[in-house]
Design an enzyme around this catalytic site. Structure first.
Site, PDB file in Angstrom:
ATOM      1  N   HIS A 277       3.962   0.807  -4.238  1.00 14.04           N
ATOM      2  CA  HIS A 277       3.771   0.328  -5.723  1.00 14.04           C
ATOM      3  C   HIS A 277       5.075  -0.220  -6.297  1.00 14.04           C
ATOM      4  O   HIS A 277       5.097  -1.345  -6.813  1.00 14.04           O
ATOM      5  CB  HIS A 277       3.434   1.527  -6.513  1.00 14.04           C
ATOM      6  CG  HIS A 277       3.329   1.151  -7.989  1.00 14.04           C
ATOM      7  ND1 HIS A 277       2.261   0.545  -8.503  1.00 14.04           N
ATOM      8  CD2 HIS A 277       3.911   1.345  -8.894  1.00 14.04           C
ATOM      9  CE1 HIS A 277       2.336   0.245  -9.784  1.00 14.04           C
ATOM     10  NE2 HIS A 277       3.581   0.632 -10.082  1.00 14.04           N
TER      11      HIS A 277
ATOM     12  N   ARG B  30     -11.342 -13.954  -1.347  1.00 15.83           N
ATOM     13  CA  ARG B  30     -11.639 -13.429  -0.094  1.00 15.83           C
ATOM     14  C   ARG B  30     -12.323 -11.876  -0.400  1.00 15.83           C
ATOM     15  O   ARG B  30     -11.846 -11.129  -1.041  1.00 15.83           O
ATOM     16  CB  ARG B  30     -10.250 -12.875   0.891  1.00 15.83           C
ATOM     17  CG  ARG B  30     -10.731 -12.185   2.130  1.00 15.83           C
ATOM     18  CD  ARG B  30      -9.617 -12.004   2.950  1.00 15.83           C
ATOM     19  NE  ARG B  30      -8.891 -11.009   2.650  1.00 15.83           N
ATOM     20  CZ  ARG B  30      -7.700 -10.384   3.110  1.00 15.83           C
ATOM     21  NH1 ARG B  30      -6.921 -10.960   4.032  1.00 15.83           N
ATOM     22  NH2 ARG B  30      -7.171  -9.023   2.514  1.00 15.83           N
TER      23      ARG B  30
ATOM     24  N   GLU C 128      -8.568 -14.910  11.958  1.00  9.21           N
ATOM     25  CA  GLU C 128      -7.530 -13.897  12.294  1.00  9.21           C
ATOM     26  C   GLU C 128      -7.861 -13.259  13.565  1.00  9.21           C
ATOM     27  O   GLU C 128      -7.219 -12.183  13.753  1.00  9.21           O
ATOM     28  CB  GLU C 128      -7.215 -13.104  11.102  1.00  9.21           C
ATOM     29  CG  GLU C 128      -8.530 -12.553  10.375  1.00  9.21           C
ATOM     30  CD  GLU C 128      -8.306 -11.715   9.088  1.00  9.21           C
ATOM     31  OE1 GLU C 128      -6.940 -11.469   8.896  1.00  9.21           O
ATOM     32  OE2 GLU C 128      -9.408 -11.326   8.437  1.00  9.21           O
TER      33      GLU C 128
ATOM     34  N   ASP D 225      -3.102 -10.874  11.035  1.00 17.01           N
ATOM     35  CA  ASP D 225      -3.838 -10.234  12.102  1.00 17.01           C
ATOM     36  C   ASP D 225      -3.893 -10.854  13.295  1.00 17.01           C
ATOM     37  O   ASP D 225      -4.155 -10.446  14.355  1.00 17.01           O
ATOM     38  CB  ASP D 225      -5.292 -10.130  11.556  1.00 17.01           C
ATOM     39  CG  ASP D 225      -5.525  -8.765  10.547  1.00 17.01           C
ATOM     40  OD1 ASP D 225      -4.942  -7.782  10.962  1.00 17.01           O
ATOM     41  OD2 ASP D 225      -5.893  -8.752   9.233  1.00 17.01           O
TER      42      ASP D 225
ATOM     43  N   CYS E 228      -2.508 -18.341   5.587  1.00 13.72           N
ATOM     44  CA  CYS E 228      -2.287 -17.357   4.499  1.00 13.72           C
ATOM     45  C   CYS E 228      -1.437 -16.124   4.913  1.00 13.72           C
ATOM     46  O   CYS E 228      -1.304 -15.129   4.096  1.00 13.72           O
ATOM     47  CB  CYS E 228      -3.405 -17.158   3.569  1.00 13.72           C
ATOM     48  SG  CYS E 228      -4.804 -16.291   4.561  1.00 13.72           S
TER      49      CYS E 228
END
Ligand code: PEP
Ligand code: MG
Length: 575
Positions: free
Chosen positions: A189, A332, A431, A455, A502
């Protein structure tokens, strides 16, 4: 000099604000029968005070705080107002004669231990939230002063174990110029917030709060991952020069950030931003994103106690669509699984979660999740220029099923007299090696591709992207990955479809000329990298890049290939 994990680039120097954990003394002796009501009152008073404090932060931050932070605070309030939580605490006070702080601590610790035992990265972060609100509640019971980051009146570099969500929400970027924490990773975070606020930060600095002392003077150089404690003049002067250079570069980039990503011989590509929350749109716009090339919706699913309803999702997608106006937004569908789990979807434990029920596989297993998400996207599509993208595709069958699903939902919406974009574009992430290999057939089925190099690298090289032990093997510039990328681009273009990228490779400057030369149509990345990559594109020549790509792809080794790319990049950077 000490170092950790650089998560947000920059160079700053100055005094520090050491946020040391306050020693909290919890009274574990049994209370007297006649004190029970007093302890109960202490709990309720502290709870009211805590809620007021949180609401104060929320209210005073309305311009900065956007949906997600509000949701975090709402979650905090919900947690301490929860009936079961209250019941468990009161029962410990009444039946076991525990002090108020002991009762709260026990209930919080029980919840945290259960969650932490699950060995789940996301839930571990939720455990931090529970501890955060629990500590605040206990401090209020004990009347301990709570550090309010809003009251700082000079520039400081924060040094802390970690920052809680409520602390990061109070950060004023004029006062807090840097962040150093003991804990954290690139995706924690604090790191995400530091990046989005563009505050230089190094996290995961072991024992930072012990090594750095109250009156120390610090240089935080998160470009080179270096923290100097009370440095000598030479180092300070050197870093001052570096800082000036960095600031000049950043300012120069500001001038070009809204220009087109066009090469010297007028080959234009699109540059987009990857976002995880609507809050990230601010950074995307500020850095000149021409589109949202990837909206990772799983964060919307992860920040909840239950599946977000169609309306909740609709509202979120609508905000993003409206914010971006006529600029495209690729939504997505959720990519849960692998290392990202949902507490409200119970899946059997998997031996290999990255090869298991992940992404589109979950959406197809729980069809109502897919249905709800697509319906919400379609409903929001009239408010902007939305596109739908599916992750982790491996077959034509999956794509056909998804297209039929969309068609059915469109029919449903028509029957409900609900408006939607009838020509919404449908794309897939490439991917997996499977998708790359059959990309010539997949390209016939969809409107666009977006290459998920993160990926694609992990699956092609059989290297877990999160495993430190083999991180030296994880390299998207491995020729095996690059040949697949070339194949994907050729397949898309043969069918006159556009293809973007991306994954992190999109923001790796060493790959920019290569990707351009291979013919990629769109680059999408973390917003702060956009101006730099745009600058490289604007300085390069497309025909040159095509030659470089051809040459580089002939190289059999990663080392040689990388050195060719670096040599050409250096030439560009000199201009
Ligand atoms: C990728 O795999 O490259 C990608 C962009 O998706 P994620 O990082 O969310 O898996
Ligand atoms: Mg991916």
């Amino acid at each position: 000099m000490i170092s950790g994990i650089s998560v947000s680039p920059g160079i700053v120097f100055g005094k520090i604000l050491l946020i040391k954990e306050e020693k909290i003394c919890i009274n574990n002796t049994k209370i007297q029968e006649q004190d029970i009501n007093l302890e109960i009152k202490k709990f309720f008073d502290a709870r009211n005070k805590t809620i007021q404090q949180i609401q104060l932060i929320q209210n005073s931050n309305t311009t900065k705080l956007e949906h997600d932070q509000n949701a975090i605070f709402e979650g905090h309030i919900m947690l301490i107002e929860d009936e079961e939580f209250e019941h468990d605490i009161l029962s410990l006070i009444k039946n076991k004669h525990c002090s108020a702080e002991y009762a709260v601590n026990s209930v919080i610790e029980k919840q945290v231990t259960t969650i932490e035992n699950l060995q789940d990265e996301y839930l571990k972060n939720r455990a931090i939230d529970i501890r955060d609100i629990g500590a605040r509640l206990i401090k209020n019971i004990l009347n301990i002063n709570i550090i309010d980051l809003k009251n700082i009146n000079e520039s400081v570099i924060i040094v802390a174990n970690d920052l809680t969500p409520s602390e990061t929400a109070q950060i004023d970027t004029k006062k807090i110029i840097g962040i150093i924490t003991n804990q954290g990773s690139r995706t924690s975070h604090t790191s995400i917030m530091a990046r989005s606020m563009e505050i230089p930060a190094i996290v995961g600095v072991i024992n930072a709060t012990k090594i750095i002392k109250k009156n120390d003077f610090i240089i935080l150089d998160s470009i080179n991952n270096e923290i100097f404690i009370n440095p000598d003049k030479n180092i300070l002067n050197l870093k001052k020069k570096l800082k000036t250079k960095f600031v000049i570069q950043k300012n120069n980039l500001k001038k070009i950030k809204n220009l087109n990503a066009i090469t010297t011989d007028e080959h234009q590509v699109e540059i987009g931003a990857n976002i995880g929350t609507p809050q990230d749109i601010k950074g995307a716009k500020k850095n000149g994103a021409e589109c949202i090339g990837l909206y990772r919706t799983e964060f919307l699913f992860m920040g909840k106690k239950k599946l977000p309803s169609e309306n909740e999702q609709f509202e979120m997608y609508k905000i993003i669509a409206q914010e971006m106006g006529n600029k495209p937004v690729i939504i997505r569908t959720m990519d849960i699984g692998g290392d990202k789990n949902l507490p409200y979807i119970k899946l059997p434990k998997e031996e290999n979660p990255f090869l298991g029920c992940r992404a589109i596989r979950i959406s197809m297993l729980y069809k109502e999740i897919l249905h709800t998400q697509i319906k919400a996207i379609l409903r929001a599509s009239v408010f902007g220029k939305l596109r739908i993208m599916f992750p982790m595709i491996i077959s034509i069958e999956e794509v056909k099923f998804l297209k039929i699903t969309i068609k059915k939902i469109k029919e449903e919406l028509k029957n409900e007299h609900c408006d939607f974009d009838k020509n919404i574009k449908i794309g897939i992430m490439i991917e997996t090696p499977a998708a790359a290999i059959i990309s010539h057939n997949l390209a016939k089925e969809v409107d666009f591709f977006s290459i998920g190099s993160n990926d694609l690298t992990q699956y092609t090289l059989a290297v877990d992207r999160g495993n430190d032990l083999i991180s030296n093997l994880y390299n998207p510039l491995n020729p095996a990955v690059l040949h697949l990328i070339q194949r994907i681009i050729i397949s898309a273009h043969k069918e006159k479809k556009w293809v973007g990228i991306c994954g992190e490779l999109a923001s790796d400057e060493r790959a920019t000329l290569l990707l351009l030369g291979m013919g990629i149509d769109e680059f999408s990345m973390s917003s702060s990298y956009i101006p730099h990559i745009k600058n490289i594109i604007r300085k390069s020549n497309f025909k040159e890049c095509q030659k470089i790509a051809k040459l580089a792809l002939l190289e059999p080794t990663t080392t040689k290939l990388t050195s060719i790319l670096q040599k050409h990049l250096d030439k560009i950077n000199k201009n």
